[in-house]
Design a protein around this motif. Structure first.
Motif, short mmCIF file in Angstrom:
data_model
loop_
_atom_site.label_atom_id
_atom_site.label_comp_id
_atom_site.label_asym_id
_atom_site.label_seq_id
_atom_site.Cartn_x
_atom_site.Cartn_y
_atom_site.Cartn_z
N LEU A 92 34.69 -4.50 -28.82
CA LEU A 92 35.87 -4.32 -29.80
C LEU A 92 36.45 -2.84 -29.89
O LEU A 92 35.77 -1.93 -29.81
N ILE A 93 38.01 -2.64 -29.77
CA ILE A 93 38.55 -1.65 -29.85
C ILE A 93 39.31 -1.91 -31.33
O ILE A 93 39.89 -2.72 -31.71
N VAL A 94 39.18 -0.79 -32.20
CA VAL A 94 39.77 -0.92 -33.63
C VAL A 94 40.69 0.36 -33.90
O VAL A 94 40.31 1.33 -33.68
N ILE A 95 42.07 0.12 -33.99
CA ILE A 95 43.08 1.05 -34.22
C ILE A 95 43.55 1.30 -35.67
O ILE A 95 44.03 -0.10 -36.08
N GLY A 96 43.88 2.06 -36.41
CA GLY A 96 44.38 2.07 -37.52
C GLY A 96 46.00 1.62 -37.35
O GLY A 96 46.38 1.36 -36.51
N CYS A 97 46.50 1.96 -38.78
CA CYS A 97 48.09 1.73 -38.89
C CYS A 97 49.09 2.73 -38.41
O CYS A 97 50.12 2.47 -38.18
N THR A 132 44.75 -3.91 -33.81
CA THR A 132 45.59 -2.61 -34.38
C THR A 132 46.10 -3.29 -35.64
O THR A 132 46.57 -4.29 -35.88
N PHE A 133 45.61 -2.44 -36.67
CA PHE A 133 46.06 -2.74 -38.09
C PHE A 133 47.38 -2.32 -38.48
O PHE A 133 47.63 -1.89 -39.64
N THR A 134 48.31 -2.91 -37.69
CA THR A 134 49.86 -2.77 -38.02
C THR A 134 49.97 -3.43 -39.30
O THR A 134 50.80 -2.63 -40.15
N SER A 139 35.10 1.12 -40.05
CA SER A 139 33.98 1.67 -39.44
C SER A 139 32.76 1.07 -39.85
O SER A 139 32.01 0.69 -39.15
N GLU A 140 32.50 1.03 -41.25
CA GLU A 140 31.28 0.52 -41.71
C GLU A 140 30.95 -1.04 -41.52
O GLU A 140 29.89 -1.50 -41.38
N ALA A 141 32.36 -1.86 -41.32
CA ALA A 141 32.03 -3.06 -41.28
C ALA A 141 31.61 -3.46 -39.86
O ALA A 141 31.02 -4.51 -39.50
N ALA A 142 31.88 -2.57 -38.87
CA ALA A 142 31.62 -2.50 -37.59
C ALA A 142 30.36 -1.84 -37.10
O ALA A 142 30.13 -1.44 -35.99
N LYS A 143 29.66 -1.47 -37.91
CA LYS A 143 28.51 -0.53 -37.99
C LYS A 143 27.64 -1.05 -36.94
O LYS A 143 27.19 -2.38 -36.93
N GLY A 144 27.22 -0.19 -35.91
CA GLY A 144 26.08 -0.86 -34.95
C GLY A 144 26.87 -1.51 -33.88
O GLY A 144 25.95 -1.73 -32.79
N GLU A 145 28.08 -1.83 -33.81
CA GLU A 145 28.76 -2.47 -32.79
C GLU A 145 29.31 -1.54 -31.69
O GLU A 145 29.80 -2.10 -30.67
N ASN A 146 29.14 -0.34 -31.97
CA ASN A 146 29.63 0.67 -30.96
C ASN A 146 31.10 0.05 -30.57
O ASN A 146 31.50 0.06 -29.42
N VAL A 147 31.85 0.34 -31.55
CA VAL A 147 33.27 0.11 -31.05
C VAL A 147 34.01 1.38 -30.77
O VAL A 147 33.59 2.39 -30.94
N VAL A 205 38.89 -8.60 -41.86
CA VAL A 205 39.18 -9.03 -40.50
C VAL A 205 38.39 -8.44 -39.44
O VAL A 205 38.20 -9.36 -38.52
N VAL A 206 37.73 -7.39 -39.45
CA VAL A 206 36.96 -6.99 -38.54
C VAL A 206 35.80 -7.75 -38.47
O VAL A 206 35.28 -8.14 -37.46
N ARG A 207 34.99 -8.03 -39.75
CA ARG A 207 34.15 -9.06 -39.67
C ARG A 207 34.37 -10.44 -38.91
O ARG A 207 33.41 -10.68 -38.15
N ASN A 208 35.52 -10.84 -39.36
CA ASN A 208 35.79 -12.19 -38.94
C ASN A 208 36.01 -12.15 -37.31
O ASN A 208 35.36 -13.05 -36.46
N ILE A 209 36.39 -11.08 -36.70
CA ILE A 209 36.75 -10.97 -35.23
C ILE A 209 35.35 -10.92 -34.60
O ILE A 209 35.18 -11.54 -33.66
N LEU A 210 34.57 -10.00 -35.35
CA LEU A 210 33.22 -9.89 -34.54
C LEU A 210 32.41 -11.23 -34.49
O LEU A 210 31.84 -11.42 -33.52
N ALA A 211 32.75 -12.01 -35.57
CA ALA A 211 31.88 -13.29 -35.58
C ALA A 211 32.55 -13.99 -34.50
O ALA A 211 31.74 -15.08 -34.11
N ALA A 212 33.83 -14.18 -34.45
CA ALA A 212 34.43 -15.02 -33.53
C ALA A 212 34.48 -14.80 -32.07
O ALA A 212 34.73 -15.55 -31.16
N THR A 213 34.01 -13.60 -31.87
CA THR A 213 34.02 -13.02 -30.21
C THR A 213 32.82 -12.65 -29.89
O THR A 213 31.96 -12.24 -30.58
N THR A 214 32.49 -12.52 -28.42
CA THR A 214 31.40 -11.77 -28.10
C THR A 214 31.73 -10.61 -27.10
O THR A 214 30.89 -10.11 -26.72
#
Lengths: 650, 323
Positions: free
Chosen positions: B130-135, B99-101, B149-157, B118-127
């Motif tokens: 992902l759920i991503v929520i705005g502020c 959540t992007f508080t 959204s663009e950063a997570a393209k193809g990851e079906n978040v 932040v999104v890219r880093n989390i995707l790299a660190a986890t398997t």
């Protein structure tokens, strides 16, 4: 404090006022009827005037644009006079003058004052108005009396009673001392030929008037629809049953607030009740004098007035304090008001003429609705009908000849043009019809007068069309919010988005005619309240919209209502279109029936007694239905199958 | 005696979150929710093909508003969202809910580029998916969501949250980048439906939407939320397509906001240890929502998560299905 001179343009009226007095008060005292929906609270922004010279004191307000402030516009209600002034009152700040209907408009209108002949000339309604026997509230009867002799020596009055009984079945009769004082000489001078005016006063018959000679061919009455916004009067020949003319004017009470609640509150202020009574009586008197002038009839030949209005209007017209109408348990002071002399309500016709206000059902369902029910004829039919009055109070009646149930939902005045930035009532300059042309992407319109008049704003039927067109054109979404579109007519303002429908160079006011996101929200709330009320009422009676035979739509919507568009936005249920009958001003039609036919009057009384009132606030499903309806057309799209199909095809 | 069984005509949509290598993403696992053709856990009556899942909440800032009882266990990682997410994954989260508080103008007002990072880093660190929520600020969200959204393209978040007043940008992004969408409504079944209609009017597939019905925590109108969820679910089973979506709920946020979870032992000695109390509050809130039909539960405390997992397992295993 000193006395200063105020010149009002364009009338060039010159008046004197004390410094420090309110500009709106001074303008109103000068006899100019100003638009003031909020009764001088400074929140409606309708009383905008231009101070051309002189000094005033006025607080800043968000209701004026920076440009307007620069030009010298002020809100009259919040402005104090400091010096001599020259003030221009722009057309949009004034209430209109009386608008006479043209002969063709009148002739083609069978039931409704506003409605088109094609839409109202339904067989049911014609049948309804014909089954009643001709029997006006006040009838004239010509008598040739045998002169008294020593053998036949009953008194003059007895002689008249006897002759009347010989001619008709009247039993209990009475008359007033004023008639008796003149009677002896009148009969002898007229050679025992006289005309009596028999008035139906509750259960007895009164000899209202005795005139010399035969005047039985000259008996006229007035039917009045006393609306919260508009007052309409019709001149009726009681003898031939012909409608001679109809005229309308704004209810001047609008100066003291746009809705009934504001007016009830105003009535409780010092001299408030008196003012409210006086202005509406003045309204009716103006209409009457204008009608008699136009038809060259003497005021003395008007013998009766029949009024239909909501409970608040009726109370105010009769000068009865309406305070208790809005206090729990919401009881009117009087519902079945006896027949009175018109002059007691300050209505000027023949000084002995009669006046009756039609009875209602409850504080929120008045005589305008009972009149409408009888005019529409739903109380005579075997099949179940629905009657919807699309007005501020949004009254709905469901039933048939055996039962009737009504409810009222506070729909708000959006469809009457209030609470909508460019909204207005159905008068000259109002757009009543609008269509989006996808080829040119232009909005085509027609004004109430159907001529080349430049538009000033949009009335209820026009607003329905606008909403439907914007939705069809994909300019707004189903929640009524503007979509992201590439169109320079859509613009941002300090108070949200607005869309320009007609550019300023093509309007009468010189300003753009727009629809704002807030306007759309108001309209959606209004339509939702009406639809939800109808849905809850129908369901509570264990019915389904499909089981309803006819749906009568009443209201002051210009002389046109596009049923298809009204269904498209979800104001009306999606049923075969031939079930809908737009009957225009049914309140006026009912008043006329009651004036001409005693049976119709009795029917209205019966309806007022038999109709039950369903309190929507006591039903916990109303809010749910209302939220469902706060969508275009509705949250449950499957309830609008034909609209769903159209949207899919799009 | 034979049991009286309700026969429903329809079922909840099945939604898949996360994309594996074969599907063009980088997730090791993916999550499927929904598909119920009965009310929750009535196994004798119908099927619940996918078990409810738990997402663990991660913020893009230090959780200043979280009480110590729930913040402290993450204090070693909460300055780095990627590490925080990794820790959640090890704790057994089925998904990570970022959540992007911190992007909110009232907080760090981070830029769109920072959020994307932040999104890219989390995707790299986890398997896990992902759920991503705005502020939660409409204007700011419309600025950062495209980048996220663009950063997570193809990851079906699962991207959130679309509301009646602000749904166009997020739906357009999800559409373009192949994500699913959370549709939020204020504890109102009709508005829930309206948001779904609006989203589907943008040609977005109904089975790519998850409903956030908005709930309260235990003691804060939870029973009303329960009945709204139940009504919506009955609607779904009765073939109302505009309500046939899985639910996402946020018992972590709701419970830890309550006075009962926040007040310390020092302030209210008779209430006992606040960490234990907070965990029980979160667990009870989550359990109630689980029984109301929640498909994705976003939670905070590791112990509450572990305990709810036990309950889900018990209700979903063969033993549980027999009851």
């Amino acid at each position: 404090m000193q006395v200063v001179k105020i010149i009002l343009y364009p009338d060039k009226k010159i008046i004197e006022a004390d410094t420090g007095s309110d500009l709106l008060d001074v303008i109103q005292k000068a006899g100019v009827d100003m638009n003031s929906d909020c009764a001088g609270e400074g929140v409606c922004g309708k009383c905008k005037v231009l101070v051309k010279s002189g000094q005033v004191q006025t607080p800043p307000t968000a209701l004026l644009s920076r440009e307007e402030v620069r030009q010298g516009y002020v809100l009259a209600c919040k402005t104090k006079i400091l010096t001599d002034l020259e003030v221009e009152i722009p057309p949009h700040a004034r209430l209109d003058e009386i608008i006479p209907l043209t002969a063709t408009e009148r002739e083609t209108q069978l039931v409704g004052f506003y409605s088109k002949a094609e839409e109202v000339a339904t067989p049911d309604i014609i049948a309804e108005s014909r089954i009643f026997e001709h029997s006006p509230l006040a009838t004239k009867l010509f008598l040739k009396l045998p002169p008294p002799t020593l053998k036949d020596n009953v008194s003059d009055l007895q002689r008249i009673f006897r002759e009347i009984r010989r001619k008709s079945s009247v039993s209990i009769m009475q008359t007033g001392l004023a008639n008796l004082k003149k009677l002896g000489k009148l009969l002898r001078d007229a050679n025992w030929e006289a005309t009596v005016l028999l008035g139906k006063r509750n259960e007895t018959t009164e000899i209202v008037l005795i005139e010399a000679g035969d005047t039985s061919g000259e008996n006229y009455g007035i039917a009045v629809d006393v609306g919260t916004t508009t007052v309409v009067a019709e001149l009726v020949d009681l003898d031939s049953e012909k409608v001679l003319g109809a005229q309308t004017t704004y209810n001047k009470q609008a100066n003291f607030g746009a809705d009934v609640i504001t007016r009830i509150i105003y009535a409780s202020e010092a001299a408030g009740l008196e003012k409210l009574h006086n202005v509406v009586a003045e309204n009716i008197n103006e209409l009457i004098s204008s009608l008699v002038r136009a038809h060259q009839i003497k005021l003395g030949k008007l013998t009766s007035v029949m009024c239909a209005g909501n409970m608040t209007m009726t109370h105010l017209l009769l000068g009865i304090d309406p305070t208790y109408l809005r206090r729990e348990p919401y009881v009117p002071t009087a519902n079945f008001v006896p027949v009175i002399r018109a002059i007691e309500a300050d209505i000027k016709i023949n000084p002995r003429g009669l006046l009756l206000c039609l009875p209602g059902v409850s504080s929120y369902v008045g005589g305008d609705i009972t009149a409408g029910v009888v005019a529409s004829g739903i109380c005579e039919q075997k099949d179940i009908s629905l009657f919807i009055d699309v007005g501020t109070n949004g009254e709905i009646v469901l039933g048939n000849r055996d039962w009737l149930v009504s409810c009222a939902s506070s729909a708000g005045p959006a469809f009457e043009g209030s609470g909508v930035k460019c909204g207005m009532r159905a008068v000259k300059g109002a757009i009543q019809k609008m269509r989006y042309e996808s080829k040119t992407q232009d909005f085509k319109y027609e004004t109430v007068t159907k001529d080349a008049t430049l538009p000033r704003g949009i009335c209820g039927s026009g607003l329905i069309d606008v909403l439907a067109s914007l939705l069809r054109a994909g300019i707004i979404d189903k929640a009524g919010k503007f979509k992201v579109i590439n169109d320079n007519r859509l613009r941002d303002t300090d108070i949200g988005k607005e869309f320009v429908l007609i550019a300023q160079d093509k309007t009468d006011t010189g300003r753009d005619i727009v629809i704002t996101e807030a306007d759309i929200e108001n309209l959606i709330r209004s339509k939702a309240a009406i639809y939800a009320a109808a849905a809850v009422l129908v369901r509570n009676m264990g019915l389904d919209f499909k089981k309803i035979k006819n749906i009568y739509i009443a209201g002051g919507f210009g002389n046109y209502l596009d049923i298809e568009n009204a269904v498209f936005i979800g104001l009306l249920p999606d049923l075969p279109r031939d079930k809908f009958k737009f009957i225009g001003n049914s309140s006026l039609a009912g008043a006329r029936l009651a004036l001409l036919h005693y049976e119709a009057l009795k029917k209205i009384n019966d309806v007022a007694r038999m109709m039950t009132y369903f309190e929507l606030s006591a039903d916990n499903s109303f809010m749910d239905e209302y939220t469902k309806a706060l969508f275009l057309p509705h949250t449950d799209l499957e309830k609008f199958p034909t609209i769903m199909q159209k949207m899919l095809n799009n | 005696m034979e049991l009286v069984k309700e026969k429903w005509v329809s079922k909840v949509n099945i939604l898949s979150i996360g994309a594996t290598g074969e599907e063009g993403g980088t997730r090791k696992t993916k999550v499927q929710v929904g598909g119920e053709d009965t009310l929750p856990f009535l196994h004798f009556e119908g099927k619940m093909p996918h078990r409810p899942v738990i997402a663990c909440e991660v913020l893009d800032m230090v959780p200043e508003n979280w009480p110590q009882a729930v913040a402290k266990p993450y204090s070693d990682v909460y300055r780095d969202p990627a590490k925080w997410a990794k820790k959640c994954e090890t704790q057994g989260a089925d998904l990570i809910c970022l959540t992007f508080t911190g992007a909110h103008p009232d907080n760090n007002n981070s830029s769109a580029a920072d959020c994307a990072k932040v999104v890219r880093n989390i995707l790299a660190a986890t398997t896990v998916p992902l759920i991503v929520i705005g502020c939660g600020n409409d204007d700011k969200d419309n600025e950062i969501i495209p980048a996220i959204s663009e950063a997570a393209k193809g990851e079906n978040v699962l991207l959130g949250k679309a509301t009646q007043d602000n749904y166009k940008t997020i739906v357009a992004c999800a559409s373009a980048d192949g994500h699913a969408v959370i549709a939020e409504s204020p504890i109102d079944i009709n508005i829930a439906k309206q948001v779904n209609v609006l989203i589907s009017d943008l040609s977005f597939a109904l089975d790519r939407i998850v409903i956030d019905p908005t709930t309260g925590g235990l003691g804060y109108g939870l029973e009303y939320c329960y009945s709204i969820m139940e009504r919506a679910r009955i609607g779904a089973l009765g073939a109302d397509k505009m309500l046939a979506m899985p639910f996402i709920v946020f018992p972590g946020q709701e419970a830890w906001r309550s006075k009962e979870a926040r007040i310390t032992k020092e302030e209210m000695p008779q209430w006992g240890d606040e960490e234990k109390r907070g965990i029980v509050w979160e667990l009870t809130t989550a359990l109630s929502l689980l029984l109301a039909g929640a498909d994705i539960l976003v939670m905070r405390h590791a112990q509450a998560i572990a305990n709810l997992k036990k309950v889900i397992n018990a209700l979903m295993n063969e033993e549980g299905k027999k009851c």
